[in-house]
Scaffold this motif. Structure first.
Motif, short mmCIF file in Angstrom:
data_model
loop_
_atom_site.label_atom_id
_atom_site.label_comp_id
_atom_site.label_asym_id
_atom_site.label_seq_id
_atom_site.Cartn_x
_atom_site.Cartn_y
_atom_site.Cartn_z
N PHE A 216 0.65 -1.33 0.00
CA PHE A 216 0.19 -0.04 -0.10
C PHE A 216 0.61 1.25 0.19
CE2 PHE A 216 -2.88 -2.66 0.82
CZ PHE A 216 -4.04 -2.64 0.44
N ARG A 217 2.09 0.91 0.30
CA ARG A 217 3.33 1.94 -0.46
C ARG A 217 3.38 2.66 -1.74
NH1 ARG A 217 7.98 1.32 3.11
NH2 ARG A 217 8.48 3.86 3.22
N ILE A 218 3.81 1.54 -1.88
CA ILE A 218 4.19 1.60 -3.29
C ILE A 218 3.71 0.53 -4.32
CG2 ILE A 218 6.44 2.04 -2.30
CD1 ILE A 218 7.05 -1.04 -2.45
N GLY A 219 2.40 -0.28 -4.31
CA GLY A 219 2.15 -0.77 -4.88
C GLY A 219 1.45 -0.55 -6.28
N THR A 220 1.04 -0.89 -7.09
CA THR A 220 0.52 -0.35 -7.97
C THR A 220 -0.79 -0.75 -7.66
OG1 THR A 220 -0.30 -2.99 -9.61
CG2 THR A 220 1.68 -1.36 -10.06
N SER A 221 -2.39 -0.14 -8.41
CA SER A 221 -3.72 -0.81 -8.21
C SER A 221 -4.23 -2.04 -7.66
CB SER A 221 -4.17 0.51 -8.59
OG SER A 221 -4.18 2.10 -8.77
N ARG A 222 -4.26 -2.47 -8.69
CA ARG A 222 -3.29 -4.18 -9.34
C ARG A 222 -3.33 -4.75 -7.44
NH1 ARG A 222 -0.96 -7.68 -13.97
NH2 ARG A 222 0.28 -6.84 -12.15
N GLU A 223 -2.02 -4.48 -7.65
CA GLU A 223 -1.36 -5.19 -6.44
C GLU A 223 -2.33 -5.12 -5.06
OE1 GLU A 223 3.12 -5.09 -8.08
OE2 GLU A 223 1.86 -3.62 -6.76
N LYS A 224 -2.29 -3.44 -5.25
CA LYS A 224 -3.28 -2.84 -3.65
C LYS A 224 -5.39 -3.94 -3.38
CE LYS A 224 -1.09 1.34 -3.46
NZ LYS A 224 -1.22 2.69 -3.86
N GLU A 225 -5.27 -3.99 -4.79
CA GLU A 225 -6.88 -4.48 -4.72
C GLU A 225 -7.19 -5.57 -4.48
OE1 GLU A 225 -11.04 -4.35 -4.94
OE2 GLU A 225 -9.59 -2.71 -5.41
N GLU A 226 -5.94 -6.57 -4.97
CA GLU A 226 -4.98 -8.16 -4.34
C GLU A 226 -4.73 -8.59 -3.47
OE1 GLU A 226 -2.06 -8.95 -6.99
OE2 GLU A 226 -3.92 -9.64 -8.84
N ALA A 227 -4.34 -7.08 -2.42
CA ALA A 227 -4.19 -7.35 -1.33
C ALA A 227 -5.11 -7.13 -0.30
CB ALA A 227 -2.91 -6.50 -1.09
N LEU A 228 -6.23 -6.82 -0.59
CA LEU A 228 -7.40 -6.19 0.43
C LEU A 228 -7.91 -7.43 1.61
CD1 LEU A 228 -9.07 -4.08 -1.80
CD2 LEU A 228 -7.69 -3.34 0.48
N PRO A 229 -7.57 -9.04 0.94
CA PRO A 229 -8.16 -10.18 1.44
C PRO A 229 -7.35 -10.28 3.13
CG PRO A 229 -8.61 -10.83 -1.29
CD PRO A 229 -7.82 -9.02 -0.69
N PHE A 230 -5.98 -9.40 2.73
CA PHE A 230 -5.07 -9.80 3.65
C PHE A 230 -5.60 -8.67 4.21
CE2 PHE A 230 -3.54 -11.49 -0.17
CZ PHE A 230 -2.58 -12.76 0.68
N LEU A 231 -5.67 -7.51 4.29
CA LEU A 231 -5.92 -6.52 5.42
C LEU A 231 -7.04 -7.20 6.17
CD1 LEU A 231 -6.03 -3.38 3.02
CD2 LEU A 231 -4.87 -4.38 5.74
N GLU A 232 -8.38 -7.60 5.77
CA GLU A 232 -9.55 -8.29 6.19
C GLU A 232 -9.60 -9.30 6.71
OE1 GLU A 232 -13.50 -8.19 7.24
OE2 GLU A 232 -12.74 -6.65 5.78
N LYS A 233 -8.51 -10.36 6.77
CA LYS A 233 -7.91 -11.26 7.47
C LYS A 233 -7.52 -10.49 9.20
CE LYS A 233 -7.23 -14.99 4.59
NZ LYS A 233 -6.42 -15.84 3.94
N LEU A 234 -6.17 -9.31 8.42
CA LEU A 234 -6.05 -8.67 9.74
C LEU A 234 -6.60 -7.99 10.39
CD1 LEU A 234 -2.97 -7.17 10.50
CD2 LEU A 234 -3.16 -5.54 9.74
N ASN A 235 -7.81 -6.87 9.90
CA ASN A 235 -8.87 -6.58 11.08
C ASN A 235 -9.28 -8.21 11.66
OD1 ASN A 235 -10.89 -4.88 11.35
ND2 ASN A 235 -12.10 -5.11 10.28
N LYS A 236 -9.99 -9.25 11.08
CA LYS A 236 -10.77 -9.81 11.56
C LYS A 236 -9.70 -10.99 13.20
CE LYS A 236 -13.78 -11.14 7.95
NZ LYS A 236 -14.64 -12.62 7.36
N GLY A 237 -8.38 -10.76 12.42
CA GLY A 237 -7.39 -11.45 13.65
C GLY A 237 -7.05 -13.16 13.23
N LYS A 238 -6.05 -13.54 14.11
CA LYS A 238 -5.64 -15.06 13.57
C LYS A 238 -5.74 -15.16 12.55
CE LYS A 238 -4.93 -15.75 18.29
NZ LYS A 238 -3.86 -15.99 18.93
N ILE A 239 -4.43 -14.83 11.96
CA ILE A 239 -4.23 -15.02 10.85
C ILE A 239 -2.75 -15.60 10.24
CG2 ILE A 239 -5.30 -13.07 9.55
CD1 ILE A 239 -2.82 -11.69 9.40
#
Length: 239
Positions: A216-239
């Motif tokens: 999210f600091r240097i990635g492309t728009s596509r990479e940021k979009e693909e990374a969103l599920p990992f942010l959601e897991k971070l939000n829910k915990g125990k990833i």
């Protein structure tokens, strides 16, 4: 105002909650993959690499002193049963290779900014929704960085080993944190904080989250979009 080390501290506090036996095992497995085994000497590895076309031996300084290597080695010698998920300021300072006052001040700023919140007089927790939103919308602005020269370093962003099979980037030269003990040739990306290269060597969970932050600091728009599920897991915990 938040400083870059504050996000590092918040993620490390969350790491104490999330770390488990698998995290410790992966941390040990990353030795020799994302970075050199700590018993290897940089000079010997560098001399060997001079004969390899696919690896750059840059003039990155080996800023790991004997004390740093001892801390890393002590952690890697721990067994699964020794994992303690309770954090203290001394643990934060030691495992992030920062001073005790830096750790204390970072926690205070995180509480003021809402990344952390207090539960009673002695318990401090991470405000996951705020942290996730800050990584998604604020990290690239607050801690903006530009790609640098080709160096030897530790893979980050989509190129980190934990993401390598997930992100199909067209960029053949991966982003790396400049580090003489790294194992990859890539484009230099300033880490979130100067001690990051040391801190990740004892915490694979933290390594994954810092690589995620770099998307999210240097990635492309596509990479940021693909990374969103990992942010959601971070939000829910125990990833």
């Amino acid at each position: 105002m938040l400083k870059s080390q504050d996000l590092l501290v918040a993620l490390k506090i969350l790491s104490f909650e999330e770390s488990n036996d698998d995290s410790l095992l992966l941390t040990k497995e990353l030795q020799g993959k994302a970075w050199m085994h700590i018993e290897n000497e940089v000079e010997k590895i560098s001399q060997y690499d001079f004969e390899k076309e696919d690896l750059v031996v840059s003039n990155e300084l080996d800023y790991f002193d004997a004390k740093d290597l001892l801390i890393i080695d002590e952690f890697l010698q721990e067994s699964e049963c020794e994992i303690n998920n309770q954090w203290t300021y001394r643990k934060l300072a030691k495992q992030l290779f920062i001073s005790l006052s830096e750790a204390n001040n970072a926690v205070k700023r995180c509480i003021a900014a809402g990344l952390l919140f207090e539960l009673g007089a002695k318990r401090i927790k991470v405000n996951r929704p705020v942290l996730v939103n800050f990584i998604r919308y604020g990290a690239g602005v607050s801690f903006y960085t530009e790609p640098g020269r080709i160096v030897r370093g530790i893979p980050t962003s989509y190129a980190a080993p934990v993401f390598k099979e997930i992100f199909a980037s067209s960029n053949s030269t991966p982003p790396v944190w400049p580090c003489a003990r790294g194992t990859a040739k890539g484009v230099a990306i300033d880490p979130l904080y100067k001690s990051v290269s040391k801190a990740v060597m004892i915490d694979s969970w933290l390594y994954k989250q810092l690589a995620l932050v770099d998307i999210f600091r240097i990635g492309t728009s596509r990479e940021k979009e693909e990374a969103l599920p990992f942010l959601e897991k971070l939000n829910k915990g125990k990833i």
